[in-house]
Structure formats: structure tokens, C-alpha cells
Write a protein that holds these residues in place. Structure first.
Motif, PDB file in Angstrom:
ATOM      1  N   LEU A   1      -3.594  -7.607  -9.430  1.00 47.79           N
ATOM      2  CA  LEU A   1      -3.598  -6.149  -9.510  1.00 47.79           C
ATOM      3  C   LEU A   1      -2.759  -5.705 -10.708  1.00 47.79           C
ATOM      4  CD1 LEU A   1      -2.680  -5.590  -5.767  1.00 47.79           C
ATOM      5  CD2 LEU A   1      -4.976  -5.317  -6.723  1.00 47.79           C
ATOM      6  N   ARG A   2      -3.123  -4.576 -11.287  1.00 48.08           N
ATOM      7  CA  ARG A   2      -2.239  -3.967 -12.282  1.00 48.08           C
ATOM      8  C   ARG A   2      -1.495  -2.826 -11.593  1.00 48.08           C
ATOM      9  NH1 ARG A   2      -0.735  -4.339 -17.162  1.00 48.08           N
ATOM     10  NH2 ARG A   2      -2.305  -5.940 -17.658  1.00 48.08           N
ATOM     11  N   VAL A   3      -0.192  -2.979 -11.500  1.00 44.20           N
ATOM     12  CA  VAL A   3       0.648  -1.978 -10.846  1.00 44.20           C
ATOM     13  C   VAL A   3       1.013  -0.914 -11.872  1.00 44.20           C
ATOM     14  CG1 VAL A   3       2.815  -1.565  -9.635  1.00 44.20           C
ATOM     15  CG2 VAL A   3       1.544  -3.682  -9.226  1.00 44.20           C
ATOM     16  N   GLN A   4       0.667   0.319 -11.554  1.00 43.28           N
ATOM     17  CA  GLN A   4       0.866   1.423 -12.500  1.00 43.28           C
ATOM     18  C   GLN A   4       2.017   2.342 -12.107  1.00 43.28           C
ATOM     19  OE1 GLN A   4      -3.208   2.550 -11.887  1.00 43.28           O
ATOM     20  NE2 GLN A   4      -3.806   1.902 -13.942  1.00 43.28           N
ATOM     21  N   PRO A  53      -7.386  -3.096  -9.337  1.00 41.33           N
ATOM     22  CA  PRO A  53      -7.795  -4.503  -9.234  1.00 41.33           C
ATOM     23  C   PRO A  53      -8.229  -5.046 -10.596  1.00 41.33           C
ATOM     24  CG  PRO A  53      -8.793  -3.177  -7.491  1.00 41.33           C
ATOM     25  CD  PRO A  53      -8.184  -2.214  -8.459  1.00 41.33           C
ATOM     26  N   GLN A  54      -7.888  -6.292 -10.850  1.00 39.37           N
ATOM     27  CA  GLN A  54      -8.231  -6.947 -12.109  1.00 39.37           C
ATOM     28  C   GLN A  54      -9.307  -8.006 -11.886  1.00 39.37           C
ATOM     29  OE1 GLN A  54      -6.304  -5.876 -15.190  1.00 39.37           O
ATOM     30  NE2 GLN A  54      -6.368  -4.335 -13.552  1.00 39.37           N
ATOM     31  N   SER A  55     -10.055  -8.304 -12.932  1.00 39.74           N
ATOM     32  CA  SER A  55     -11.069  -9.353 -12.839  1.00 39.74           C
ATOM     33  C   SER A  55     -10.388 -10.716 -12.672  1.00 39.74           C
ATOM     34  CB  SER A  55     -11.934  -9.367 -14.103  1.00 39.74           C
ATOM     35  OG  SER A  55     -12.607  -8.129 -14.257  1.00 39.74           O
ATOM     36  N   ASP A 105      -3.163 -14.392   3.322  1.00 40.08           N
ATOM     37  CA  ASP A 105      -4.185 -13.546   3.932  1.00 40.08           C
ATOM     38  C   ASP A 105      -4.454 -12.335   3.036  1.00 40.08           C
ATOM     39  OD1 ASP A 105      -5.746 -11.854   5.558  1.00 40.08           O
ATOM     40  OD2 ASP A 105      -4.806 -12.616   7.386  1.00 40.08           O
ATOM     41  N   PRO A 106      -5.383 -12.449   2.074  1.00 41.67           N
ATOM     42  CA  PRO A 106      -5.650 -11.351   1.137  1.00 41.67           C
ATOM     43  C   PRO A 106      -6.041 -10.041   1.818  1.00 41.67           C
ATOM     44  CG  PRO A 106      -6.671 -13.380   0.372  1.00 41.67           C
ATOM     45  CD  PRO A 106      -6.178 -13.656   1.754  1.00 41.67           C
ATOM     46  N   GLU A 107      -6.821 -10.128   2.883  1.00 46.29           N
ATOM     47  CA  GLU A 107      -7.257  -8.906   3.566  1.00 46.29           C
ATOM     48  C   GLU A 107      -6.074  -8.205   4.225  1.00 46.29           C
ATOM     49  OE1 GLU A 107     -10.278  -7.558   7.186  1.00 46.29           O
ATOM     50  OE2 GLU A 107     -10.579  -9.475   6.182  1.00 46.29           O
ATOM     51  N   LEU A 108      -5.194  -8.980   4.860  1.00 50.85           N
ATOM     52  CA  LEU A 108      -4.008  -8.398   5.488  1.00 50.85           C
ATOM     53  C   LEU A 108      -3.091  -7.795   4.430  1.00 50.85           C
ATOM     54  CD1 LEU A 108      -2.620  -8.116   8.290  1.00 50.85           C
ATOM     55  CD2 LEU A 108      -1.385 -10.229   7.760  1.00 50.85           C
ATOM     56  N   CYS A 109      -2.990  -8.469   3.286  1.00 56.02           N
ATOM     57  CA  CYS A 109      -2.158  -7.961   2.195  1.00 56.02           C
ATOM     58  C   CYS A 109      -2.705  -6.648   1.663  1.00 56.02           C
ATOM     59  CB  CYS A 109      -2.079  -9.005   1.079  1.00 56.02           C
ATOM     60  SG  CYS A 109      -0.854  -8.614  -0.187  1.00 56.02           S
ATOM     61  N   ALA A 110      -4.008  -6.576   1.470  1.00 55.26           N
ATOM     62  CA  ALA A 110      -4.627  -5.346   0.976  1.00 55.26           C
ATOM     63  C   ALA A 110      -4.399  -4.191   1.945  1.00 55.26           C
ATOM     64  CB  ALA A 110      -6.115  -5.564   0.755  1.00 55.26           C
TER      65      ALA A 110
END
Length: 230
Positions: free
Chosen positions: A89-92, A74-76, A57-62
Motif C-alpha cells: 500500500l502507499r500510505v498518504q 493499493p499498489q500493483s 491474514d490479508p483479509e483480516l488486515c484489510a
């Protein structure tokens, strides 16, 4: 008589569950299995289930990720690649700095945020009385098979679902290395084992030097469908 009591209990539990799901009965979000995961809330017996729900569930994860202090970009999408990444995602970094940013699926990013807040820092405070300032890692995304074999199953790294953690730097500048400090019988080894055990609460798979020689210098953590803690 016993059968009727058992039936009544089952119906009561089922009715309560439906009431919570429909919103008719209010309970605290961290005790509601259908409420989004709040990274800042203390983990409980529902946390593992809520983490598992994020995989599909991408929306729930976001939504869960937004409750954390993690900084991500977010990455392409690369849907046409050999190892496609969708929604990566790029985690910084977050409250703990990183040796470098890393690519992660959303479920991996959320699991990492949970690990950092509820396992890593509490372990550092318990053992050293100070926080971890930086986490050193060996990378996340790599389009390859398990153990770099020419054929076989793709590694969880191939979908940015895994991270290899090599060590930590404490607030006072002291460093702790999986390779150098795991074999010892001292405070650093105790810390590493507590971190490994705590990681198992956030990630589905955690492999340490206890697993095999290939992991002598890092903890492999991932959010795959298997469950291993060693």
C-alpha cells in the motif's frame, strides 16, 4: 480436592473460550480475541495478539485498516522483482500529515495507524498540550540487506515492513528532531522518549538512538517476527 477445582476452572475457561469463538457468548469486540482489530478502540492486553494475527491474514488486515483514518492506495504486485511486494500500500497520511507518502505492507500500515492514534498524539498532548501536525520520515521500502551489508539477512525494509521516523512538526510549527533533540535533557527529549516507548505498543521492533549509532537520527519501527524495544 485441589486437582478437581483446578480441572473445573480449566474446563470452565475452555468452555467460555469456545463459546466466544463460536459466537454463542457475546463479549465486546475489543475483549474478543477472534474479533477483528478496531484501530479506533483503546488498546488492551489483546491488542498485541490481534496485530500479530494480521501478518498471515490479508483479509483480516484489510478489515482492520478500514477501521482507521489512514488514507492508502493499493499498489500493483511486483512478484518477479528481487524484493517482491505483494499487497503493498502507499500510505498518504491520516490525521497526521507526512513529509512524503511511503510504501507499506498492510500490517505496517495498521501498526502505524495504531501508533498515530494511541501513542503519538497522546504524547504530544501530554507534553505540549497540542497535536502533531506532520511526521517526517526517511523512507520505508528499500531492497537491501541489514545495514546495507553486501551479504546477510534482508532488512525488514526490503518487504516494506519497516519505517524510519526522523522527527515531528507540532501544530504551532515547532519541530522536534530525533538527531538534534534526543541527546538533550528537556521537554523535546521527554517527548521523543515517550513516543519511542509508545511505539513499542504498536510495532514489534522499535530501535532508537539508545540502540546504536546507526539509529542516532531516527526511530526504526517494523512489524517483523522479533520483539525489541530500545
Amino acid at each position: 480436592m485441589g486437582r478437581w477445582i483446578a480441572l473445573f476452572i480449566l474446563l470452565s475457561i475452555g468452555g467460555a473460550a469456545i463459546s466466544v469463538w463460536r459466537g454463542w457468548l457475546e463479549v465486546p469486540a475489543h475483549f474478543n480475541p477472534w474479533a477483528p482489530l478496531d484501530v479506533k478502540a483503546p488498546p488492551n492486553w489483546l491488542t498485541g495478539y490481534k496485530l500479530m494475527r494480521l501478518r498471515g491474514d490479508p483479509e483480516l488486515c484489510a478489515q482492520a485498516l478500514r477501521s482507521s483514518a489512514l488514507r492508502v492506495t493499493p499498489q500493483s504486485d511486483s512478484s518477479g522483482a528481487k524484493c517482491p511486494l505483494i499487497g503493498a500500500l502507499r500510505v498518504q497520511g491520516g490525521e497526521v500529515a507526512l513529509s512524503s507518502s511511503f510504501l507499506a505492507s498492510c500490517p505496517l500500515a495498521v501498526a502505524y495507524a495504531m501508533f498515530e492514534r494511541h501513542s503519538l498524539q497522546p504524547a504530544a498532548q501530554a507534553i505540549y498540550g497540542q497535536n502533531v501536525a506532520r511526521l517526517d520520515h526517511l523512507g520505508s521500502f528499500a531492497c537491501r540487506n541489514i545495514y546495507n551489508r553486501e551479504s546477510g539477512t534482508l532488512s525488514r525494509h526490503a518487504s516494506a515492513d519497516a519505517l524510519d521516523i526522523a522527527g515531528f512538526r507540532l501544530a504551532d510549527g515547532r519541530t522536534v528532531s530525533v538527531l538534534k533533540d534526543w541527546p538533550k535533557q528537556n521537554q523535546d527529549a521527554q517527548f521523543l522518549r515517550q513516543v519511542r516507548d509508545g511505539a513499542c505498543e504498536a510495532f514489534s521492533v522499535v530501535l532508537s538512538p539508545d540502540y546504536n549509532a546507526a539509529h542516532r537520527n531516527h526511530f526504526h519501527v517494523d512489524v517483523g517476527r522479533w520483539s525489541v524495544c530500545r
